[in-house]
Design an enzyme around this catalytic site. Structure first.
Site, PDB file in Angstrom:
ATOM      1  N   ASP A 143      65.617 -33.770 -33.831  1.00  0.00           N
ATOM      2  CA  ASP A 143      64.840 -32.782 -33.825  1.00  0.00           C
ATOM      3  C   ASP A 143      63.352 -32.973 -33.388  1.00  0.00           C
ATOM      4  O   ASP A 143      62.659 -32.424 -32.741  1.00  0.00           O
ATOM      5  CB  ASP A 143      64.784 -31.791 -35.119  1.00  0.00           C
ATOM      6  CG  ASP A 143      64.007 -30.636 -35.127  1.00  0.00           C
ATOM      7  OD1 ASP A 143      64.300 -29.774 -34.104  1.00  0.00           O
ATOM      8  OD2 ASP A 143      63.336 -30.336 -35.930  1.00  0.00           O
ATOM      9  N   HIS A 148      59.255 -35.555 -29.748  1.00  0.00           N
ATOM     10  CA  HIS A 148      57.912 -35.276 -30.054  1.00  0.00           C
ATOM     11  C   HIS A 148      57.314 -36.707 -30.427  1.00  0.00           C
ATOM     12  O   HIS A 148      56.400 -36.999 -30.035  1.00  0.00           O
ATOM     13  CB  HIS A 148      57.524 -34.482 -31.317  1.00  0.00           C
ATOM     14  CG  HIS A 148      57.976 -32.863 -31.065  1.00  0.00           C
ATOM     15  ND1 HIS A 148      57.970 -32.467 -29.633  1.00  0.00           N
ATOM     16  CD2 HIS A 148      58.720 -32.091 -31.835  1.00  0.00           C
ATOM     17  CE1 HIS A 148      58.512 -31.154 -29.808  1.00  0.00           C
ATOM     18  NE2 HIS A 148      58.971 -30.995 -31.074  1.00  0.00           N
ATOM     19  N   LYS A 178      63.695 -28.546 -25.254  1.00  0.00           N
ATOM     20  CA  LYS A 178      64.314 -29.335 -26.053  1.00  0.00           C
ATOM     21  C   LYS A 178      65.459 -28.534 -26.905  1.00  0.00           C
ATOM     22  O   LYS A 178      65.213 -27.478 -26.987  1.00  0.00           O
ATOM     23  CB  LYS A 178      63.501 -30.210 -26.631  1.00  0.00           C
ATOM     24  CG  LYS A 178      62.867 -29.609 -27.814  1.00  0.00           C
ATOM     25  CD  LYS A 178      62.714 -30.377 -29.258  1.00  0.00           C
ATOM     26  CE  LYS A 178      62.366 -29.347 -30.160  1.00  0.00           C
ATOM     27  NZ  LYS A 178      62.301 -29.993 -31.515  1.00  0.00           N
ATOM     28  N   ARG A 185      71.598 -10.740 -22.895  1.00  0.00           N
ATOM     29  CA  ARG A 185      73.027 -10.326 -23.107  1.00  0.00           C
ATOM     30  C   ARG A 185      72.828  -8.722 -23.360  1.00  0.00           C
ATOM     31  O   ARG A 185      73.367  -8.010 -22.497  1.00  0.00           O
ATOM     32  CB  ARG A 185      73.479 -10.779 -24.415  1.00  0.00           C
ATOM     33  CG  ARG A 185      74.150 -12.184 -24.344  1.00  0.00           C
ATOM     34  CD  ARG A 185      75.439 -12.259 -25.281  1.00  0.00           C
ATOM     35  NE  ARG A 185      75.805 -13.624 -25.355  1.00  0.00           N
ATOM     36  CZ  ARG A 185      76.932 -14.000 -26.044  1.00  0.00           C
ATOM     37  NH1 ARG A 185      77.305 -13.208 -27.029  1.00  0.00           N
ATOM     38  NH2 ARG A 185      77.406 -14.979 -26.029  1.00  0.00           N
TER      39      ARG A 185
END
Lengths: 486, 486
Positions: B241, B246, B154, B49
């Site tokens: 998460d 994982h 992810k 940005r």
């Protein structure tokens, strides 16, 4: 049963003035005393030719021997020497001599209120065994009021016929359950642990067969030459000295089926079964060798024929390598290679189990991805332990396989291991025959090797401090294998 | 193919001012430069940005980041910063912004004579993915004269529907063969080595099935709390998460069949097959937890609800334990236990394969002879390596079994391992998708876990720095098992 208490007894060593007594038996007994396994109701009677020895002189010699083994610092040991060691001369071992021995045994049993339990340990040259056994039997020393055990050291005969004859003589006076034939390899922790390793570890037992195992190598390498034992060795040779007993014991422990119980009879039954399943060894599968003079930086190493006491044209083998197969359901088609020798590059007793290759190499397209088979290495001496080689990926790209080892060393985990004789004496004194050799084993082993003695293969020379004659390498190379000389 | 050369390209990082760029991508690129994998024809364009940044300021930030990673000692890196790093502001990511980005990309390609190979690395929050993908697609940045690759981090969606939607959007502009979904666990050497371990070591592959394996545990434990990521974590929770990505990746690598070849498609196909064979997870087989304040010697550890940015009545799970079964021929009946959590006693990623007990315990009659099953422990972090527990005989009498370990540590054999991002970036740049997650894997994994998100189990509190709620222990204890917390 291991762990049973030691009952009061008289421990009679025939050949009590010899090397074995001094170097092995006395230190082992002293360590058992120190550990509290033996009490003052365990008396020791040394018997030997020397008429000039008496209790006092014998004790003095024992003290020297124990001091040499760093075992005399302790008061308890000094007291033990004075209070528990006795000597009896037995001259040439005639009937009268054994009668005197019998009288002394009974006198000591009375004096120390012993219940008549007796161990007879034949720590003498094998030629003297028959006379000693007969002497014990004919004076009925084997018929005391308690139990009687007979301990004999290898060699158990020098071929099938002589082994059978010796067994017949022993069985005239002793039942097999009373006989403790010592192969000191069986007293080594690592050898005992072979059985624990195999039968307490389900993953290894499930790999332990012709579907998973590609070959088995067993090496008993000595770096020393014949030393002062030429008299014995000229008559024996490596096949009788190591192969028929130590190497074959290791072989049976590696190859045996799971026994019905962890008990002497069950285990010895399985060992005999292995021996009986071995196919006759083909002459082309045997290599004999004899070491030759070799120049070394630290001076020449003499050849076998130059050693004191060895005939200059001796054909005694100081090296044997052989291949055999066990024709049973578990092992059919898996070659077992046995090897032993004197004056090899180093002292090493090792069992190498090579597993089969992966059926497909997934990693072949990549450079540097030659796959090695998994190998289990059981090291019995020195540096006792286990190594399991396996393939790992080297860090980074592209994929590169490297052989690494999972390893375990007894000394790192437990410190120094007990001496084999300490283990074996305790087993004798508690009556556990698990680690001793049964008559059937002795005879089955001789049945296997006697043909090699009757038609002796040519003896190939090899330079001292090498891994034996080239022919021993060919034995494996012709099948695309090689010895692992770690 | 691993080992292929890196072709000249432009590496465009969207979110080039963020944490990931600074902490992971820049150091990994620099290490690849130092190792000679990247040359000066590999240019990097950061896009973010910030309108106030320009090439010079961007390079200064990069130098700082590399100095923090101890990578700035080298002249080569200083030159690389000055000659190969560029910056392009993309504001809020409107169409005009992406047109400017496209113009800059083409200008750089002309200036550096690049063939138009482009990597787009989305190092931004997932909410920004759709806009970025659309921006790239609509300005035809994905249609350069060379190859184009899209790298995304992810989470890939937050449930099945959103993952499918994201995949549909990506597939509008990119073919699956161009998409590199990063699960950084797959870049870890130990994780890659799982496949080598399994398929280059015949003995382990032959044990790797329901006949030999009793259960498998996989743990991803963190000792940290939510730190500064509460914004993200409150929306995510441990299932999204860690478990969905994982833990599930580790599970598929442990459980997959042997692939037809060591290639991306073959391996990803087998991973999807595992996921599709997993039986629906039963609600009673799932435990959610959330850490609570715990007093410690070194001061109280705050509970999750007290962390900055976390709602005081949050029900976000910081711990998940679950049991699942893979209903295929290899694994039927073998439970797999997965576990992850924050504020556990320590950081640990570990796969524990427990083998079956020996069918008969030969050593039971003796004291102290409880047999333990063989256990293979694969430690992924920290202290990467393998341990194989096995039973040995303790020295001495009576027979006593002790559990010991054959062990191997990467660091002992190879020194420090490369960072996962180094491995993954090199794979992206050489076009090797083996270590990246296929759309089918993402969706199959969400298909498995989405029901747990729709009917969320109760969240049990657990004290910080413990191994999770008691219910997680019960999950195993009810079947006579327990977690191995080494």
């Amino acid at each position: 049963m291991p762990g049973a208490p030691v009952e009061p007894h008289l421990f009679i060593v025939l050949g009590g003035r010899g090397d074995l007594m001094r170097r092995k038996l006395l230190p082992a007994l002293a360590r058992l005393i120190l550990q509290g396994f033996l009490k003052e109701d365990c008396q020791v009677l040394g018997a030997a030719r020397s008429p000039e020895l008496d209790d006092g002189k014998f004790r003095a010699l024992a003290r020297e021997a124990l001091a040499a083994a760093d075992l005399f610092a302790d008061d308890q040991i000094a007291r033990w020497c004075d209070e528990c060691l006795h000597y009896q001369p037995i001259g040439r071992g005639g009937t009268e001599d054994y009668r005197s021995l019998a009288a002394r045994v009974e006198a000591l049993e009375r004096a120390y209120c012993l219940p008549g339990n007796r161990v007879f340990y034949l720590a003498m040259p094998p030629a003297a065994f028959p006379n000693a056994i007969t002497g014990i039997g004919e004076t009925r020393l084997n018929r005391g009021p308690g139990w009687t055990r007979l301990v004999i050291e290898k060699p158990f005969g020098r071929d099938l016929a002589s082994a059978q004859e010796l067994n017949r003589l022993i069985h005239r006076f002793f039942d097999e359950s009373q006989i403790f034939r010592i192969d000191h390899y069986l007293g080594k922790e690592t050898v005992q642990n072979l059985l624990v390793f195999r039968f307490a570890n389900a993953i290894f037992e499930s790999l332990w067969n012709r579907d998973r195992v590609e070959s088995v190598h067993i090496t008993v390498a000595e770096n020393l030459g014949v030393e002062k034992r030429a008299d014995y060795y000229e008559q024996a040779g490596a096949l009788r000295d190591i192969v028929q007993n130590h190497l074959t014991q290791l072989l049976t422990l590696v190859a045996m089926e799971v026994p019905a119980a962890f008990e002497a009879d069950a285990i010895r039954y399985e060992k005999v079964k292995v021996l009986r399943s071995i196919s006759p060894i083909r002459p082309e599968d045997v290599v004999f060798g004899q070491y030759e003079r070799a120049p070394m930086d630290d001076g020449d190493v003499p050849g076998y024929r130059e050693e004191p006491g060895v005939a200059p044209d001796s054909t005694t083998e100081t090296f044997v390598a052989l291949r055999l197969e066990i024709a049973n359901w578990r092992w059919q088609g898996v070659p077992f290679y046995l090897r032993t020798g004197k004056r090899l590059p180093r002292r090493l007793t090792q069992i190498v189990v090579t597993f089969r290759y992966p059926p497909v190499s997934l990693f072949r397209p990549f450079d540097a991805c030659e796959i090695h088979a998994n190998v289990l290495i059981i090291t019995i001496q020195p540096d006792e332990g286990f190594d399991l080689s396996f393939e790992v990926k080297a860090p980074g790209q592209p994929i590169t396989l490297l052989t690494q080892r999972l390893h375990f060393r007894y000394a790192e985990a437990f410190g120094p291991l007990p001496d084999a004789y300490e283990t074996l004496l305790l087993d004798i004194l508690t009556g556990d025959q698990t680690l001793f050799v049964h008559a059937d084993e002795v005879e089955a082993s001789w049945r296997l090797y006697t043909p090699l003695l009757e038609q002796k293969p040519p003896v190939h020379p090899y330079p001292a401090r090498t891994w034996g004659p080239v022919a021993a390498d060919h034995l494996l190379a012709r099948e695309g294998r090689q010895w692992l000389n770690l």
